[in-house]
Design a protein around this motif. Structure first.
Motif, mmCIF file in Angstrom:
data_model
loop_
_atom_site.group_PDB
_atom_site.id
_atom_site.type_symbol
_atom_site.label_atom_id
_atom_site.label_comp_id
_atom_site.label_asym_id
_atom_site.label_seq_id
_atom_site.Cartn_x
_atom_site.Cartn_y
_atom_site.Cartn_z
ATOM 1 N N LYS A 153 0.837 -1.202 0.000
ATOM 2 C CA LYS A 153 0.000 0.000 0.000
ATOM 3 C C LYS A 153 0.877 1.259 0.000
ATOM 4 O O LYS A 153 0.622 2.210 -0.756
ATOM 5 C CB LYS A 153 -0.914 -0.016 1.227
ATOM 6 C CG LYS A 153 -1.912 1.101 1.287
ATOM 7 C CD LYS A 153 -2.795 0.979 2.520
ATOM 8 C CE LYS A 153 -3.633 2.217 2.692
ATOM 9 N NZ LYS A 153 -4.349 2.229 3.956
ATOM 10 N N ASP A 154 1.921 1.266 0.821
ATOM 11 C CA ASP A 154 2.862 2.395 0.859
ATOM 12 C C ASP A 154 3.586 2.548 -0.477
ATOM 13 O O ASP A 154 3.783 3.654 -0.964
ATOM 14 C CB ASP A 154 3.911 2.196 1.967
ATOM 15 C CG ASP A 154 3.321 2.234 3.367
ATOM 16 O OD1 ASP A 154 2.189 2.717 3.532
ATOM 17 O OD2 ASP A 154 4.007 1.757 4.292
ATOM 18 N N GLU A 155 3.990 1.408 -1.051
ATOM 19 C CA GLU A 155 4.688 1.442 -2.337
ATOM 20 C C GLU A 155 3.798 2.050 -3.420
ATOM 21 O O GLU A 155 4.239 2.908 -4.188
ATOM 22 C CB GLU A 155 5.104 0.024 -2.758
ATOM 23 C CG GLU A 155 6.156 -0.594 -1.873
ATOM 24 C CD GLU A 155 6.302 -2.092 -2.070
ATOM 25 O OE1 GLU A 155 7.297 -2.648 -1.598
ATOM 26 O OE2 GLU A 155 5.406 -2.725 -2.689
ATOM 27 N N ILE A 156 2.550 1.616 -3.467
ATOM 28 C CA ILE A 156 1.609 2.105 -4.478
ATOM 29 C C ILE A 156 1.373 3.602 -4.326
ATOM 30 O O ILE A 156 1.399 4.346 -5.311
ATOM 31 C CB ILE A 156 0.289 1.304 -4.423
ATOM 32 C CG1 ILE A 156 0.546 -0.123 -4.930
ATOM 33 C CG2 ILE A 156 -0.821 1.992 -5.217
ATOM 34 C CD1 ILE A 156 -0.580 -1.102 -4.673
ATOM 35 N N LEU A 157 1.191 4.052 -3.104
ATOM 36 C CA LEU A 157 0.990 5.483 -2.857
ATOM 37 C C LEU A 157 2.218 6.284 -3.290
ATOM 38 O O LEU A 157 2.095 7.335 -3.933
ATOM 39 C CB LEU A 157 0.690 5.726 -1.366
ATOM 40 C CG LEU A 157 0.182 7.103 -0.996
ATOM 41 C CD1 LEU A 157 -1.113 7.426 -1.737
ATOM 42 C CD2 LEU A 157 -0.039 7.194 0.505
ATOM 43 N N PHE A 158 3.400 5.787 -2.977
ATOM 44 C CA PHE A 158 4.637 6.462 -3.374
ATOM 45 C C PHE A 158 4.737 6.523 -4.898
ATOM 46 O O PHE A 158 5.064 7.569 -5.469
ATOM 47 C CB PHE A 158 5.865 5.752 -2.790
ATOM 48 C CG PHE A 158 7.157 6.395 -3.203
ATOM 49 C CD1 PHE A 158 7.633 7.503 -2.524
ATOM 50 C CD2 PHE A 158 7.880 5.929 -4.290
ATOM 51 C CE1 PHE A 158 8.815 8.130 -2.906
ATOM 52 C CE2 PHE A 158 9.060 6.540 -4.683
ATOM 53 C CZ PHE A 158 9.526 7.650 -3.991
ATOM 54 N N ILE A 159 4.473 5.400 -5.559
ATOM 55 C CA ILE A 159 4.554 5.342 -7.027
ATOM 56 C C ILE A 159 3.588 6.347 -7.655
ATOM 57 O O ILE A 159 3.950 7.084 -8.576
ATOM 58 C CB ILE A 159 4.278 3.911 -7.541
ATOM 59 C CG1 ILE A 159 5.394 2.960 -7.103
ATOM 60 C CG2 ILE A 159 4.112 3.902 -9.058
ATOM 61 C CD1 ILE A 159 5.056 1.483 -7.250
ATOM 62 N N GLN A 160 2.363 6.391 -7.144
ATOM 63 C CA GLN A 160 1.360 7.300 -7.704
ATOM 64 C C GLN A 160 1.783 8.760 -7.605
ATOM 65 O O GLN A 160 1.481 9.556 -8.482
ATOM 66 C CB GLN A 160 0.012 7.103 -6.995
ATOM 67 C CG GLN A 160 -0.650 5.798 -7.351
ATOM 68 C CD GLN A 160 -1.867 5.500 -6.477
ATOM 69 O OE1 GLN A 160 -2.027 6.026 -5.390
ATOM 70 N NE2 GLN A 160 -2.720 4.622 -6.973
ATOM 71 N N ASN A 161 2.499 9.114 -6.556
ATOM 72 C CA ASN A 161 2.891 10.511 -6.334
ATOM 73 C C ASN A 161 4.311 10.825 -6.804
ATOM 74 O O ASN A 161 4.782 11.950 -6.615
ATOM 75 C CB ASN A 161 2.762 10.850 -4.841
ATOM 76 C CG ASN A 161 1.327 10.776 -4.380
ATOM 77 O OD1 ASN A 161 0.418 11.192 -5.078
ATOM 78 N ND2 ASN A 161 1.113 10.193 -3.208
#
Length: 155
Positions: free
Chosen positions: A93-101
């Motif tokens: 979840k943290d990885e996905i949020l980082f990737i999106q931003n």
């Protein structure tokens, strides 16, 4: 004087684009497959009681082709752990949020996320399949490509 100019330009957008474009291009043929197989199991566990051996994973050939392509790039960094610590990434979840931003300046960190899945998957059998299943591998490659396309037009 020349020395200062070189260090100043080392992380310029032009430099980032020129360093990453050929490497990300090696992964692009696999992007569609990564997207199509998110939320799908791409590895099976094989065990045979007659052999009295530990179960071992059997991977989809497309997954192995992607891993081999990633290993042939200069994107993998054994110090990816620092990316996770610095950005407080603890789970998918943290990885996905980082990737999106992520922005173009985050290309090294995006490569760190890719590194985690490819390198740790070499010793822990389920990691490659997890990266496909949770969509992180697709998202990180796609984001890197998006950023490179956007910034190569601007420079």
């Amino acid at each position: 004087m020349m020395e200062n100019d070189r260090t100043f330009n080392e992380n310029s957008i032009e430099d980032i684009v020129s360093r990453y474009r050929p490497e990300v291009d090696k992964l692009m043929p696999h992007l569609h497959w990564l997207k199509e197989n998110a939320k799908h199991e791409v590895a099976q566990s094989y065990s045979n009681s007659d052999l009295k051996s530990m179960p071992f994973p059997i991977y989809d050939s497309n997954l192995l082709a992607f891993v081999k392509a990633a290993q042939s790039t200069n994107l993998l960094d054994r110090n990816y752990v620092y990316v996770y610590t610095r950005n407080r990434l603890a789970n998918a979840k943290d990885e996905i949020l980082f990737i999106q931003n992520a922005e173009i300046k985050d290309m090294d960190d995006l490569a760190g996320i890719l590194s985690k899945y490819i390198l740790s998957g070499m010793t822990k059998g389920t990691v490659w399949a997890e990266g496909v299943y949770n969509g992180v591998l697709y998202m990180v490659v796609n984001k890197m490509d998006e950023l490179l396309k956007m910034w190569s037009v601007k420079v």
